[in-house]
Design a protein around this motif. Sequence first.
Motif, PDB file in Angstrom:
ATOM      1  N   LEU A 148       2.502  20.576  41.368  1.00  0.00           N
ATOM      2  CA  LEU A 148       3.596  19.598  40.824  1.00  0.00           C
ATOM      3  C   LEU A 148       4.756  20.149  40.325  1.00  0.00           C
ATOM      4  O   LEU A 148       5.807  19.245  40.646  1.00  0.00           O
ATOM      5  CB  LEU A 148       2.891  18.830  39.715  1.00  0.00           C
ATOM      6  N   VAL A 149       4.400  21.659  39.582  1.00  0.00           N
ATOM      7  CA  VAL A 149       5.380  21.830  38.882  1.00  0.00           C
ATOM      8  C   VAL A 149       6.847  22.144  40.305  1.00  0.00           C
ATOM      9  O   VAL A 149       7.844  22.267  40.182  1.00  0.00           O
ATOM     10  CB  VAL A 149       5.124  23.147  38.645  1.00  0.00           C
ATOM     11  N   THR A 150       6.261  22.871  41.556  1.00  0.00           N
ATOM     12  CA  THR A 150       7.060  22.813  42.399  1.00  0.00           C
ATOM     13  C   THR A 150       7.712  21.963  42.961  1.00  0.00           C
ATOM     14  O   THR A 150       8.841  21.744  43.069  1.00  0.00           O
ATOM     15  CB  THR A 150       6.483  23.386  43.713  1.00  0.00           C
ATOM     16  N   ILE A 151       7.488  20.414  43.158  1.00  0.00           N
ATOM     17  CA  ILE A 151       7.279  19.691  43.358  1.00  0.00           C
ATOM     18  C   ILE A 151       8.603  19.023  42.370  1.00  0.00           C
ATOM     19  O   ILE A 151      10.230  18.847  42.510  1.00  0.00           O
ATOM     20  CB  ILE A 151       6.968  18.620  43.238  1.00  0.00           C
ATOM     21  N   VAL A 152       8.434  19.090  40.683  1.00  0.00           N
ATOM     22  CA  VAL A 152       9.810  18.992  39.811  1.00  0.00           C
ATOM     23  C   VAL A 152      11.053  19.899  39.946  1.00  0.00           C
ATOM     24  O   VAL A 152      11.911  19.113  40.182  1.00  0.00           O
ATOM     25  CB  VAL A 152       8.768  18.730  38.739  1.00  0.00           C
ATOM     26  N   LEU A 153      10.211  21.182  40.035  1.00  0.00           N
ATOM     27  CA  LEU A 153      12.223  22.260  40.059  1.00  0.00           C
ATOM     28  C   LEU A 153      12.771  21.711  41.170  1.00  0.00           C
ATOM     29  O   LEU A 153      13.568  21.960  41.187  1.00  0.00           O
ATOM     30  CB  LEU A 153      10.985  23.103  40.559  1.00  0.00           C
ATOM     31  N   THR A 154      11.635  20.916  42.566  1.00  0.00           N
ATOM     32  CA  THR A 154      12.627  21.449  43.932  1.00  0.00           C
ATOM     33  C   THR A 154      13.129  19.691  43.493  1.00  0.00           C
ATOM     34  O   THR A 154      15.130  19.838  43.948  1.00  0.00           O
ATOM     35  CB  THR A 154      12.483  20.494  45.008  1.00  0.00           C
ATOM     36  N   VAL A 155      12.762  18.518  42.978  1.00  0.00           N
ATOM     37  CA  VAL A 155      13.882  17.737  42.143  1.00  0.00           C
ATOM     38  C   VAL A 155      15.078  17.899  42.456  1.00  0.00           C
ATOM     39  O   VAL A 155      16.172  17.466  42.130  1.00  0.00           O
ATOM     40  CB  VAL A 155      12.800  16.338  42.155  1.00  0.00           C
ATOM     41  N   LEU A 156      15.384  18.333  41.024  1.00  0.00           N
ATOM     42  CA  LEU A 156      15.504  19.640  39.849  1.00  0.00           C
ATOM     43  C   LEU A 156      16.327  19.952  40.556  1.00  0.00           C
ATOM     44  O   LEU A 156      18.064  20.208  40.248  1.00  0.00           O
ATOM     45  CB  LEU A 156      15.010  20.070  38.864  1.00  0.00           C
ATOM     46  N   LEU A 157      15.972  20.706  41.114  1.00  0.00           N
ATOM     47  CA  LEU A 157      17.449  21.395  42.019  1.00  0.00           C
ATOM     48  C   LEU A 157      17.877  20.639  43.161  1.00  0.00           C
ATOM     49  O   LEU A 157      19.347  21.020  43.273  1.00  0.00           O
ATOM     50  CB  LEU A 157      16.328  22.487  42.952  1.00  0.00           C
ATOM     51  N   TYR A 158      17.926  19.537  43.049  1.00  0.00           N
ATOM     52  CA  TYR A 158      18.608  19.310  44.700  1.00  0.00           C
ATOM     53  C   TYR A 158      19.439  18.159  43.888  1.00  0.00           C
ATOM     54  O   TYR A 158      20.157  17.694  44.091  1.00  0.00           O
ATOM     55  CB  TYR A 158      17.079  18.098  45.022  1.00  0.00           C
ATOM     56  N   TRP A 159      19.335  17.813  42.558  1.00  0.00           N
ATOM     57  CA  TRP A 159      19.838  17.278  41.801  1.00  0.00           C
ATOM     58  C   TRP A 159      21.054  17.739  41.449  1.00  0.00           C
ATOM     59  O   TRP A 159      22.379  17.796  41.069  1.00  0.00           O
ATOM     60  CB  TRP A 159      18.957  16.532  40.205  1.00  0.00           C
ATOM     61  N   PHE A 160      20.577  19.302  40.854  1.00  0.00           N
ATOM     62  CA  PHE A 160      21.418  20.376  40.368  1.00  0.00           C
ATOM     63  C   PHE A 160      22.599  20.125  41.041  1.00  0.00           C
ATOM     64  O   PHE A 160      23.819  20.387  40.909  1.00  0.00           O
ATOM     65  CB  PHE A 160      20.610  21.127  39.814  1.00  0.00           C
ATOM     66  N   LEU A 161      22.221  20.857  42.269  1.00  0.00           N
ATOM     67  CA  LEU A 161      22.950  21.061  43.123  1.00  0.00           C
ATOM     68  C   LEU A 161      23.827  20.336  43.962  1.00  0.00           C
ATOM     69  O   LEU A 161      24.839  20.229  44.312  1.00  0.00           O
ATOM     70  CB  LEU A 161      22.469  21.992  45.357  1.00  0.00           C
ATOM     71  N   HIS A 162      23.298  18.973  43.944  1.00  0.00           N
ATOM     72  CA  HIS A 162      24.145  17.379  44.439  1.00  0.00           C
ATOM     73  C   HIS A 162      25.126  16.730  43.596  1.00  0.00           C
ATOM     74  O   HIS A 162      26.164  15.967  43.615  1.00  0.00           O
ATOM     75  CB  HIS A 162      23.678  16.729  45.427  1.00  0.00           C
ATOM     76  N   LYS A 163      25.096  16.672  42.133  1.00  0.00           N
ATOM     77  CA  LYS A 163      25.743  15.968  40.816  1.00  0.00           C
ATOM     78  C   LYS A 163      25.787  16.604  40.326  1.00  0.00           C
ATOM     79  O   LYS A 163      26.839  16.163  39.224  1.00  0.00           O
ATOM     80  CB  LYS A 163      24.239  15.198  40.432  1.00  0.00           C
ATOM     81  N   THR A 164      25.945  17.960  39.699  1.00  0.00           N
ATOM     82  CA  THR A 164      26.621  18.846  38.712  1.00  0.00           C
ATOM     83  C   THR A 164      28.147  19.890  39.286  1.00  0.00           C
ATOM     84  O   THR A 164      28.335  19.529  40.431  1.00  0.00           O
ATOM     85  CB  THR A 164      25.338  20.044  38.429  1.00  0.00           C
ATOM     86  N   ILE A 165      28.845  20.209  38.189  1.00  0.00           N
ATOM     87  CA  ILE A 165      29.663  20.829  39.146  1.00  0.00           C
ATOM     88  C   ILE A 165      29.565  22.038  39.354  1.00  0.00           C
ATOM     89  O   ILE A 165      30.119  22.591  40.530  1.00  0.00           O
ATOM     90  CB  ILE A 165      31.260  20.922  37.846  1.00  0.00           C
ATOM     91  N   LEU A 166      29.121  22.740  38.908  1.00  0.00           N
ATOM     92  CA  LEU A 166      28.413  24.015  38.890  1.00  0.00           C
ATOM     93  C   LEU A 166      27.390  24.189  40.514  1.00  0.00           C
ATOM     94  O   LEU A 166      27.846  24.803  41.643  1.00  0.00           O
ATOM     95  CB  LEU A 166      27.765  25.123  38.118  1.00  0.00           C
ATOM     96  N   GLY A 167      27.008  22.716  40.612  1.00  0.00           N
ATOM     97  CA  GLY A 167      25.608  23.036  41.993  1.00  0.00           C
ATOM     98  C   GLY A 167      26.997  22.782  42.924  1.00  0.00           C
ATOM     99  O   GLY A 167      26.882  23.025  44.090  1.00  0.00           O
ATOM    100  N   LYS A 168      27.978  21.418  42.640  1.00  0.00           N
ATOM    101  CA  LYS A 168      28.678  21.646  43.917  1.00  0.00           C
ATOM    102  C   LYS A 168      29.395  22.894  44.550  1.00  0.00           C
ATOM    103  O   LYS A 168      30.277  22.490  45.306  1.00  0.00           O
ATOM    104  CB  LYS A 168      29.700  20.449  43.223  1.00  0.00           C
ATOM    105  N   ALA A 169      29.708  23.074  43.175  1.00  0.00           N
ATOM    106  CA  ALA A 169      31.007  24.334  43.833  1.00  0.00           C
ATOM    107  C   ALA A 169      29.879  25.806  44.330  1.00  0.00           C
ATOM    108  O   ALA A 169      30.228  26.457  45.153  1.00  0.00           O
ATOM    109  CB  ALA A 169      31.414  25.380  42.211  1.00  0.00           C
ATOM    110  N   ILE A 170      28.566  25.900  44.462  1.00  0.00           N
ATOM    111  CA  ILE A 170      27.408  26.671  44.490  1.00  0.00           C
ATOM    112  C   ILE A 170      27.470  26.202  46.047  1.00  0.00           C
ATOM    113  O   ILE A 170      27.685  26.647  47.158  1.00  0.00           O
ATOM    114  CB  ILE A 170      26.280  26.962  44.025  1.00  0.00           C
ATOM    115  N   ARG A 171      27.554  24.817  46.629  1.00  0.00           N
ATOM    116  CA  ARG A 171      26.951  23.645  47.445  1.00  0.00           C
ATOM    117  C   ARG A 171      28.680  24.367  48.706  1.00  0.00           C
ATOM    118  O   ARG A 171      28.725  24.680  49.935  1.00  0.00           O
ATOM    119  CB  ARG A 171      26.896  23.025  47.688  1.00  0.00           C
TER     120      ARG A 171
END
Length: 290
Positions: A148-171
């Motif tokens: 369950l924690v893995t699923i939650v972290l995966t969703v949060l990481l996806y959100w971070f990479l696609h929705k935050t300025i820092l995440g978009k910079a990483i991408r």
Amino acid sequence: MDMKLILQSAVDGILMGGIYGLVAIGLTLIFGVMKIINFAQGSLMMIGMYVTFWSFEKLGLNPYLSIPLSAICLFVIGVGIQKFILERTIGAPEHNQLLVTMGIMMVVENAAMALWSPDPRTISIPSLQESLHLGELLINKPRGIAFLVTIVLTVLLYWFLHKTILGKAIRATSISRDGSSIVGIQVKRINYITFGIGAALAAVAGTLITPFFYTSPVAGSSFVLKAFIVVVLGGLGNFVGALIGGLLIGVSEALGGVFLEGSWKELVTFALFILVLLFRPTGLFGRGGK
């Protein structure tokens, strides 16, 4: 063949596959941004296990409450490794980078042996010993929580990479380092943060398995090889593919244990790996799908 046994094995494989996926997500994130194959991922996971183990032994801290502690510790360590060691290898031949990360792995594992001895350690929490019932199937509590924690972290990481300025910079950095520099992204800073996140994910995976797996200096080695297989299956740089690849490996390993004896169960995992390499070299979901 008992269908209940097959279903139970498949459930166990899915739960364990979540852990493989979490380790692989950190690995594939690092590769996607810096093109570094991090052989030290398993040893970073092992440090996370020891943070959790000693927090439980010395402070009486519930393993799951130590997740932030292990993640922060390994994030700092990961940033340090990238800043003072791996940053110098950016742009170097891949085999040089591979040898450096293997060297880091050996140093970390031997330092852990010197500090804490090679003896395996376990923790016991009575409330986690009972299994949950899902019809006729049993769900191991620690493995279920880890999944369950893995699923939650995966969703949060996806959100971070696609929705935050820092995440978009990483991408953006993963797509083009030179182009990112031109538009003002501090690539070195992104490298530090990315490796820190990858190390933190390994630490969380280590924390999650501590309640049901032995803690020792070589514990991470049991996972890093499968993590590399998972990364290739899912597609290098594709973290969603890494999670799904982890689930596939977990299930194939568990079902292999049903139909094959002893170490022969590993045959299923490696056969799947070879088939994907032959017919889908870029992985099941392609590369760079962050």
